[in-house]
Scaffold this active site. Sequence first.
Site, PDB file in Angstrom:
ATOM      1  N   ARG A  32       0.843  -1.191   0.000  1.00 49.15           N
ATOM      2  CA  ARG A  32       0.000   0.000   0.000  1.00 49.15           C
ATOM      3  C   ARG A  32       0.884   1.248   0.000  1.00 49.15           C
ATOM      4  O   ARG A  32       1.779   1.367   0.843  1.00 49.15           O
ATOM      5  CB  ARG A  32      -0.884  -0.035   1.259  1.00 49.15           C
ATOM      6  CG  ARG A  32      -2.083   0.876   1.202  1.00 49.15           C
ATOM      7  CD  ARG A  32      -3.001   0.567   2.347  1.00 49.15           C
ATOM      8  NE  ARG A  32      -3.741  -0.654   2.100  1.00 49.15           N
ATOM      9  CZ  ARG A  32      -4.900  -0.701   1.445  1.00 49.15           C
ATOM     10  NH1 ARG A  32      -5.446   0.393   0.989  1.00 49.15           N
ATOM     11  NH2 ARG A  32      -5.512  -1.847   1.254  1.00 49.15           N
TER      12      ARG A  32
ATOM     13  N   THR B 151      -0.886   7.648  -1.137  1.00 56.15           N
ATOM     14  CA  THR B 151      -2.191   7.488  -1.808  1.00 56.15           C
ATOM     15  C   THR B 151      -3.072   6.443  -1.127  1.00 56.15           C
ATOM     16  O   THR B 151      -4.268   6.396  -1.364  1.00 56.15           O
ATOM     17  CB  THR B 151      -1.999   7.054  -3.267  1.00 56.15           C
ATOM     18  OG1 THR B 151      -1.413   5.739  -3.268  1.00 56.15           O
ATOM     19  CG2 THR B 151      -1.106   8.014  -4.027  1.00 56.15           C
TER      20      THR B 151
ATOM     21  N   ASP C 130      -2.166  -9.764  12.688  1.00 57.05           N
ATOM     22  CA  ASP C 130      -1.390  -9.657  11.449  1.00 57.05           C
ATOM     23  C   ASP C 130      -0.808 -11.032  11.130  1.00 57.05           C
ATOM     24  O   ASP C 130       0.099 -11.512  11.814  1.00 57.05           O
ATOM     25  CB  ASP C 130      -0.277  -8.615  11.604  1.00 57.05           C
ATOM     26  CG  ASP C 130       0.417  -8.359  10.272  1.00 57.05           C
ATOM     27  OD1 ASP C 130       0.966  -9.315   9.692  1.00 57.05           O
ATOM     28  OD2 ASP C 130       0.384  -7.217   9.798  1.00 57.05           O
TER      29      ASP C 130
ATOM     30  N   ASP D 297       3.099 -11.166  10.389  1.00 53.11           N
ATOM     31  CA  ASP D 297       3.921 -10.967  11.587  1.00 53.11           C
ATOM     32  C   ASP D 297       3.906 -12.207  12.469  1.00 53.11           C
ATOM     33  O   ASP D 297       4.943 -12.608  13.002  1.00 53.11           O
ATOM     34  CB  ASP D 297       3.406  -9.764  12.386  1.00 53.11           C
ATOM     35  CG  ASP D 297       3.947  -8.459  11.827  1.00 53.11           C
ATOM     36  OD1 ASP D 297       4.880  -8.493  10.999  1.00 53.11           O
ATOM     37  OD2 ASP D 297       3.425  -7.401  12.217  1.00 53.11           O
TER      38      ASP D 297
HETATM   39  N1  URA Z   1      -4.025  -8.635   7.111  1.00 55.03           N
HETATM   40  C1  URA Z   1      -3.823  -9.358   8.231  1.00 55.03           C
HETATM   41  O1  URA Z   1      -2.762  -9.903   8.446  1.00 55.03           O
HETATM   42  N2  URA Z   1      -4.845  -9.444   9.118  1.00 55.03           N
HETATM   43  C2  URA Z   1      -6.046  -8.847   8.933  1.00 55.03           C
HETATM   44  O2  URA Z   1      -6.939  -8.980   9.779  1.00 55.03           O
HETATM   45  C3  URA Z   1      -6.229  -8.095   7.747  1.00 55.03           C
HETATM   46  C4  URA Z   1      -5.203  -7.996   6.863  1.00 55.03           C
END
Ligand code: URA
Length: 229
Positions: free
Chosen positions: A113, A117, A211, A214
């Site tokens: 991303r 923008t 995430d 991660d």
């Molecule tokens: N990406 C992720 O790792 N978790 C989410 O909940 C949304 C996007």
Amino acid sequence: MVNATQSVAHSVHLLPQTKQLRALHTIIRNGQASRDDFVRHASRIIRQLIEAGLEQMPFEPHQVRTPIGHVYDGLRITAPLCGVSVARAGDSMEAELRTILPGIRLGKILIQRDKVTKLPRLYYSALPPDVMNRHVLLFDPMLATGGTALAAIGVLLDAGVPEQHIVFINLLSAPEGVAAVRERHPGVRMVTSSIEERLNENAYMLPGIGDFGDRYFGTDVAPRDELPR
Ligand code: URA
């Protein structure tokens, strides 16, 4: 969350919500899970997703003779395949695909991303040169807003892959992401193990998993299982 008895659009294949699948989800959704538990149990779900993705491929009859001389009326996949992962989280799925089909061709797409923008921007793609003649298993474990998904599908379409040859595989999907892909690319089939309730204001899925990248790659803050003792 959508359960197995609720209807899902025909382009979306939701894994049967078995007790075993829910038990695996219970482990990986636990915010206290160690990285090792997260990776091992996410990988078990990913295998189920890949098998369900392969189920979407075209098959033809194929007979074999069994060791006791009888004919088994079997099936085999007719189309050449490849896997394409959206880095970095999709790499977790590529690893499982290589275990199931060691010789399979693999492509990679990196989309991030743009900080200004907020739009997804393509940084890198490497696809098999004959990708337009293959059926593609496209991997991204998290389908949230659908922005990255649409960009990744766009890369495949630009390379000549027909929508109908793309099977998009996610571990968790948000209704918003599913709707975005279905509206723009109705020919793309999706395979997921859960359709979540919704996105929060930071585009994380709820109830969600946090995430994924991660947690899978151990880049979350102070992983519990590696804190100094
Ligand atoms: N990406 C992720 O790792 N978790 C989410 O909940 C949304 C996007």
